[in-house]
Design a protein around this motif. Structure first.
Motif, PDB file in Angstrom:
ATOM      1  N   GLU B 160       1.096  -1.223   0.104  1.00 22.83           N
ATOM      2  CA  GLU B 160       0.012  -0.018  -0.077  1.00 22.83           C
ATOM      3  C   GLU B 160       0.896   1.252   0.098  1.00 22.83           C
ATOM      4  OE1 GLU B 160      -2.900   0.105   3.200  1.00 22.83           O
ATOM      5  OE2 GLU B 160      -4.082  -0.669   1.793  1.00 22.83           O
ATOM      6  N   ILE B 161       2.104   1.013   0.584  1.00 20.89           N
ATOM      7  CA  ILE B 161       3.122   2.320   0.823  1.00 20.89           C
ATOM      8  C   ILE B 161       3.507   2.643  -0.714  1.00 20.89           C
ATOM      9  CG2 ILE B 161       4.961   3.211   1.980  1.00 20.89           C
ATOM     10  CD1 ILE B 161       4.326   1.243   4.295  1.00 20.89           C
ATOM     11  N   ALA B 162       3.950   1.718  -1.482  1.00 23.02           N
ATOM     12  CA  ALA B 162       4.448   1.936  -2.562  1.00 23.02           C
ATOM     13  C   ALA B 162       3.494   2.501  -3.548  1.00 23.02           C
ATOM     14  CB  ALA B 162       5.015   0.615  -3.236  1.00 23.02           C
ATOM     15  N   MET B 163       2.256   2.006  -3.300  1.00 23.76           N
ATOM     16  CA  MET B 163       0.983   2.442  -4.118  1.00 23.76           C
ATOM     17  C   MET B 163       0.486   3.657  -3.885  1.00 23.76           C
ATOM     18  SD  MET B 163      -2.029  -0.265  -4.265  1.00 23.76           S
ATOM     19  CE  MET B 163      -2.992  -0.360  -5.943  1.00 23.76           C
ATOM     20  N   GLY B 164       0.595   4.109  -2.442  1.00 26.08           N
ATOM     21  CA  GLY B 164       0.206   5.467  -2.252  1.00 26.08           C
ATOM     22  C   GLY B 164       1.362   6.415  -2.783  1.00 26.08           C
ATOM     23  N   PHE B 165       2.779   6.192  -2.831  1.00 25.77           N
ATOM     24  CA  PHE B 165       3.796   7.154  -3.226  1.00 25.77           C
ATOM     25  C   PHE B 165       3.635   7.166  -4.814  1.00 25.77           C
ATOM     26  CE2 PHE B 165       6.648   6.641   0.865  1.00 25.77           C
ATOM     27  CZ  PHE B 165       6.743   8.165   0.848  1.00 25.77           C
ATOM     28  N   ALA B 166       2.778   6.136  -5.602  1.00 20.08           N
ATOM     29  CA  ALA B 166       3.070   6.603  -7.173  1.00 20.08           C
ATOM     30  C   ALA B 166       1.755   7.278  -7.285  1.00 20.08           C
ATOM     31  CB  ALA B 166       2.731   5.063  -7.599  1.00 20.08           C
ATOM     32  N   LEU B 167       0.779   7.299  -6.483  1.00 21.41           N
ATOM     33  CA  LEU B 167      -0.353   7.968  -6.552  1.00 21.41           C
ATOM     34  C   LEU B 167      -0.069   9.421  -6.198  1.00 21.41           C
ATOM     35  CD1 LEU B 167      -3.303   5.972  -5.693  1.00 21.41           C
ATOM     36  CD2 LEU B 167      -2.200   6.272  -7.705  1.00 21.41           C
ATOM     37  N   ILE B 205       4.879   0.921 -13.663  1.00 19.98           N
ATOM     38  CA  ILE B 205       5.093  -0.322 -13.460  1.00 19.98           C
ATOM     39  C   ILE B 205       5.085  -0.859 -11.793  1.00 19.98           C
ATOM     40  CG2 ILE B 205       6.888  -1.956 -13.650  1.00 19.98           C
ATOM     41  CD1 ILE B 205       6.179  -0.962 -16.251  1.00 19.98           C
ATOM     42  N   VAL B 206       5.489   0.208 -11.042  1.00 19.47           N
ATOM     43  CA  VAL B 206       5.258  -0.064  -9.723  1.00 19.47           C
ATOM     44  C   VAL B 206       3.984  -0.178  -9.080  1.00 19.47           C
ATOM     45  CG1 VAL B 206       5.751   0.933  -7.206  1.00 19.47           C
ATOM     46  CG2 VAL B 206       7.629   0.978  -8.830  1.00 19.47           C
ATOM     47  N   TYR B 207       3.214   0.705  -9.783  1.00 20.77           N
ATOM     48  CA  TYR B 207       1.644   0.827  -9.345  1.00 20.77           C
ATOM     49  C   TYR B 207       0.854  -0.637  -9.779  1.00 20.77           C
ATOM     50  CZ  TYR B 207      -3.106   2.145  -8.592  1.00 20.77           C
ATOM     51  OH  TYR B 207      -4.453   2.250  -8.205  1.00 20.77           O
ATOM     52  N   PHE B 208       1.209  -1.112 -10.964  1.00 19.66           N
ATOM     53  CA  PHE B 208       0.539  -2.060 -11.427  1.00 19.66           C
ATOM     54  C   PHE B 208       0.938  -3.537 -10.829  1.00 19.66           C
ATOM     55  CE2 PHE B 208      -0.452  -5.553 -14.763  1.00 19.66           C
ATOM     56  CZ  PHE B 208      -2.005  -5.555 -14.611  1.00 19.66           C
ATOM     57  N   ILE B 209       2.031  -3.599 -10.355  1.00 20.89           N
ATOM     58  CA  ILE B 209       2.793  -4.646  -9.846  1.00 20.89           C
ATOM     59  C   ILE B 209       2.410  -4.801  -8.231  1.00 20.89           C
ATOM     60  CG2 ILE B 209       4.826  -5.928  -8.858  1.00 20.89           C
ATOM     61  CD1 ILE B 209       6.263  -5.025 -11.459  1.00 20.89           C
ATOM     62  N   SER B 210       2.402  -3.480  -7.666  1.00 20.55           N
ATOM     63  CA  SER B 210       1.568  -3.558  -6.494  1.00 20.55           C
ATOM     64  C   SER B 210       0.195  -3.766  -6.406  1.00 20.55           C
ATOM     65  CB  SER B 210       1.710  -2.065  -5.846  1.00 20.55           C
ATOM     66  OG  SER B 210       3.080  -1.614  -5.749  1.00 20.55           O
ATOM     67  N   ARG B 318      10.907  -8.222   0.379  1.00 16.39           N
ATOM     68  CA  ARG B 318      12.062  -7.417  -0.014  1.00 16.39           C
ATOM     69  C   ARG B 318      11.710  -6.419  -1.236  1.00 16.39           C
ATOM     70  NH1 ARG B 318      15.597  -8.569  -3.824  1.00 16.39           N
ATOM     71  NH2 ARG B 318      17.496  -7.364  -3.870  1.00 16.39           N
ATOM     72  N   LEU B 319      11.123  -7.085  -2.105  1.00 16.98           N
ATOM     73  CA  LEU B 319      10.668  -6.299  -3.363  1.00 16.98           C
ATOM     74  C   LEU B 319       9.751  -5.102  -3.030  1.00 16.98           C
ATOM     75  CD1 LEU B 319      10.644  -6.268  -6.532  1.00 16.98           C
ATOM     76  CD2 LEU B 319       8.305  -7.286  -6.403  1.00 16.98           C
ATOM     77  N   GLY B 320       8.850  -5.131  -2.165  1.00 15.09           N
ATOM     78  CA  GLY B 320       7.895  -4.104  -1.519  1.00 15.09           C
ATOM     79  C   GLY B 320       8.673  -3.235  -0.843  1.00 15.09           C
ATOM     80  N   TRP B 321       9.347  -3.451   0.164  1.00 16.70           N
ATOM     81  CA  TRP B 321      10.077  -2.419   1.189  1.00 16.70           C
ATOM     82  C   TRP B 321      11.276  -2.157   0.356  1.00 16.70           C
ATOM     83  CZ3 TRP B 321       7.410  -0.361   4.781  1.00 16.70           C
ATOM     84  CH2 TRP B 321       6.448  -1.062   5.539  1.00 16.70           C
ATOM     85  N   LYS B 322      12.247  -2.949  -0.232  1.00 16.14           N
ATOM     86  CA  LYS B 322      13.584  -2.511  -0.513  1.00 16.14           C
ATOM     87  C   LYS B 322      13.680  -1.926  -1.985  1.00 16.14           C
ATOM     88  CE  LYS B 322      16.032  -4.971   3.060  1.00 16.14           C
ATOM     89  NZ  LYS B 322      17.107  -6.065   3.357  1.00 16.14           N
ATOM     90  N   VAL B 323      12.703  -2.281  -2.604  1.00 19.37           N
ATOM     91  CA  VAL B 323      12.749  -1.679  -4.231  1.00 19.37           C
ATOM     92  C   VAL B 323      11.788  -0.784  -4.607  1.00 19.37           C
ATOM     93  CG1 VAL B 323      12.975  -2.732  -6.541  1.00 19.37           C
ATOM     94  CG2 VAL B 323      13.777  -4.249  -4.703  1.00 19.37           C
ATOM     95  N   PHE B 324      10.584  -1.255  -4.316  1.00 18.07           N
ATOM     96  CA  PHE B 324       9.701  -0.365  -4.885  1.00 18.07           C
ATOM     97  C   PHE B 324       9.530   1.139  -3.977  1.00 18.07           C
ATOM     98  CE2 PHE B 324       6.410  -3.601  -7.066  1.00 18.07           C
ATOM     99  CZ  PHE B 324       7.514  -3.688  -8.010  1.00 18.07           C
TER     100      PHE B 324
END
Lengths: 200, 348
Positions: B160-167, B205-210, B318-324
């Motif tokens: 949700e955090i990565a998604m929120g930042f993308a938005l 890309i981040v949004y769709f994968i999230s 790892r993908l969610g927190w350390k990459v996205f």
């Protein structure tokens, strides 16, 4: 008139949910009552026209904080009866807090009669009024330092929480993720080419 | 005198709104039904099979046969389960998926509820879907269900955090929280090159994968993980209550696809805007383009499921927190520079 009916409806559910939080025997049920209470207070804010705050309340408290809260409460194995046995020991302290809160509430109601405006005296806003824009303008101009200060305090809290929970125990085994990710087929699989064997 | 004239004017608005809500919801549920068929067909053909083709012409009535079967089955409540929460959990997971459609711009000039903070509303509602999963896992009184719920909760909170930042970047680029205005902000003479997918490509890309991770779909479907924890959070569910979970998962897929189309591919805008005349078939904006873009992302959902093996749980985290999350934060600064220098054609 319609708004008033809605207000009393949601306010009743809110108070009911708040009572549920402290009377429910199961801690998971308590957390869910608290979620219901947050949701209803968000609706009350919506009725006041504060849509940004209402949605952020749902997003932050219901969507994130309470999920983690629920997570923790579900993992705990609490004996509720045992926890409630020492209840009366703290009754005097509880009474003091109760009296303070009652006095504060009474003061607010009293001050309102002294010239504080109530919700129905607020000037109605235009249809294209944008609550979010107004809040943003205020936060990033008049209250900029307070806003940044709050952000820094939250950052300190994050760093503190991580440094409190991160322990480096001796003998801890961990995976080397980068070497796992960078592995190629040639490192793991060997294709052997050989002629087919003669039929016996 | 027609029926609508006989109603008092206040009820007029209510009646029209209710009719619109009903229309959107019924179409959505039909889409969900046929998405299940599409999934079985598409994955069938990818795996060199035919897929369901027995019920009705070319198998087109298969979803209805499935629904009927599930409706007729017994709902079993496990011993020592929390009965009320067990029953209400599937409802809690479908409600947000349907309610979020209220702010979706379906075609030019039509949004059910044109509210200013539409994007926040969508974020708030999608973050509520996790309650259904957690409560289902807890109320079932089963260790497999509980493990599935734990995995799902941690995963959804992380992504949700990565998604929120993308938005946040989408809001910066469009200057609005209103979904209709976000679509409008992507209009321009360069057609599909004007949409936000180009300046916000990493975030797209981040949004769709999230979104894949939020909906617990393959390759992030460890919450179900049938090879390890049977069926995860809905292992104890049967009959209608299982069907509702299924419905919620597919409704969420459609929602994420539609949102990706709105945020990054210009919603109902035509990809050939400015190339053809604005009133020609290809140049005019309309529902058709929105549906086409949504269908493309839905196909990607199915394609990924047929292609990728399941992620390992620690690698998901790892993908969610350390990459996205770092990628989104860096790109927000890049975007800030792009806006400050008024980079054409998006921010001129």
């Amino acid at each position: 008139m319609f708004t008033q009916i809605l207000f009393y409806l949601f306010a009743t559910v809110l108070v009911g949910a708040a009572i549920g939080v402290i009377t429910a025997r199961n801690p998971v049920h308590s957390v869910l009552f608290l979620v219901l209470a947050f949701f209803n207070s968000a609706v009350l804010w919506l009725l006041l026209g504060a849509e940004f705050l209402a949605i952020v309340l749902v997003l932050v408290y219901v969507g994130a904080v309470m999920v983690l809260f629920l997570f923790v409460v579900m993992m705990l194995d609490i004996n509720v009866e045992q926890a409630k046995s020492g209840f009366t020991k703290y009754a005097p302290l509880g009474l003091v807090v109760l009296v303070i809160m009652a006095v504060e509430l009474a003061q607010v109601i009293w001050v309102r009669h002294m010239g504080m405006i109530s919700a129905d005296e607020l000037a109605p806003v235009a249809a294209d009024y944008n609550n979010t824009r107004e809040l943003g303008l205020l936060l990033y101009t008049d209250y900029f330092y307070a806003f940044e200060l709050a952000a820094v305090i939250l950052l300190v809290a994050i760093v503190a929480a991580i440094s409190l929970t991160m322990r480096r125990r001796p003998g801890l085994k961990a995976q080397n993720i980068s070497s796992q990710v960078s592995v190629r087929r040639q490192d793991r699989v060997r294709l052997v080419k050989m002629d087919s064997e003669e039929r016996q | 005198m027609s029926f609508s004239d006989s109603l008092p004017p206040q009820l007029h608005v209510v009646a029209i709104t209710l009719a619109q809500i009903l229309a959107v919801t019924v179409v959505l549920i039909l889409c969900v039904a046929y998405l299940t068929l599409a999934e079985r067909k598409v994955i069938g053909y990818i795996q060199n099979r035919i897929g369901p083709n027995r019920v009705g012409p070319k198998g087109l009535l298969q979803p209805f046969a499935d629904v009927l079967k599930l409706l007729l089955k017994e709902v079993v409540v496990p011993a020592n389960a929390d009965r009320f929460l067990f029953i209400i959990a599937p409802v809690l997971s479908i409600t947000p998926a349907l309610a979020a459609w209220a702010v979706m711009p379906l075609f030019p000039g039509f949004i059910l509820a044109n509210i200013n903070a539409g994007l926040l509303y969508v974020l708030a509602l999608t973050s509520l879907g996790v309650y259904g999963v957690i409560l289902a896992g807890w109320a079932s009184n089963s260790k497999y269900a509980f493990l599935g719920a734990m995995r799902s909760a941690a995963q959804i909170v992380a992504y949700e955090i990565a998604m929120g930042f993308a938005l946040v970047a989408v809001v910066m680029a469009s200057g609005s929280l209103n979904l209709g205005e976000i679509v409008q902000a992507q209009a321009g003479g360069a057609g599909l090159l004007n949409w936000f997918w180009l300046p916000l490509f990493p975030l797209f890309i981040v949004y769709f994968i999230s979104g894949l991770a939020e909906t617990n779909r393959a390759p992030f479907d460890v919450a179900e993980g049938e090879s390890e924890i049977v069926a995860g959070f809905h292992v104890e569910y049967s009959g209608v209550s299982f069907a509702v979970f299924f419905l919620a998962e597919y409704a969420n897929m459609i929602l994420i696809s539609a949102l990706t189309a709105v945020f990054f591919l210009g919603g109902w805008l035509s990809p050939f805007q400015g190339w053809f005349a604005a009133d020609s078939l290809l140049g005019a904006p309309g529902f058709f383009w929105f549906a086409l873009k949504t269908a493309f992302f839905l196909f990607c959902f199915l394609w990924f499921r047929a292609t990728f093996p399941r992620y390992r749980y620690d690698q998901i985290m790892r993908l969610g927190w350390k990459v996205f999350i770092p990628v989104t934060i860096v790109w927000i600064f890049v975007l800030g520079a792009m806006i400050a220098f008024k980079l054409p054609p998006w921010f001129a």
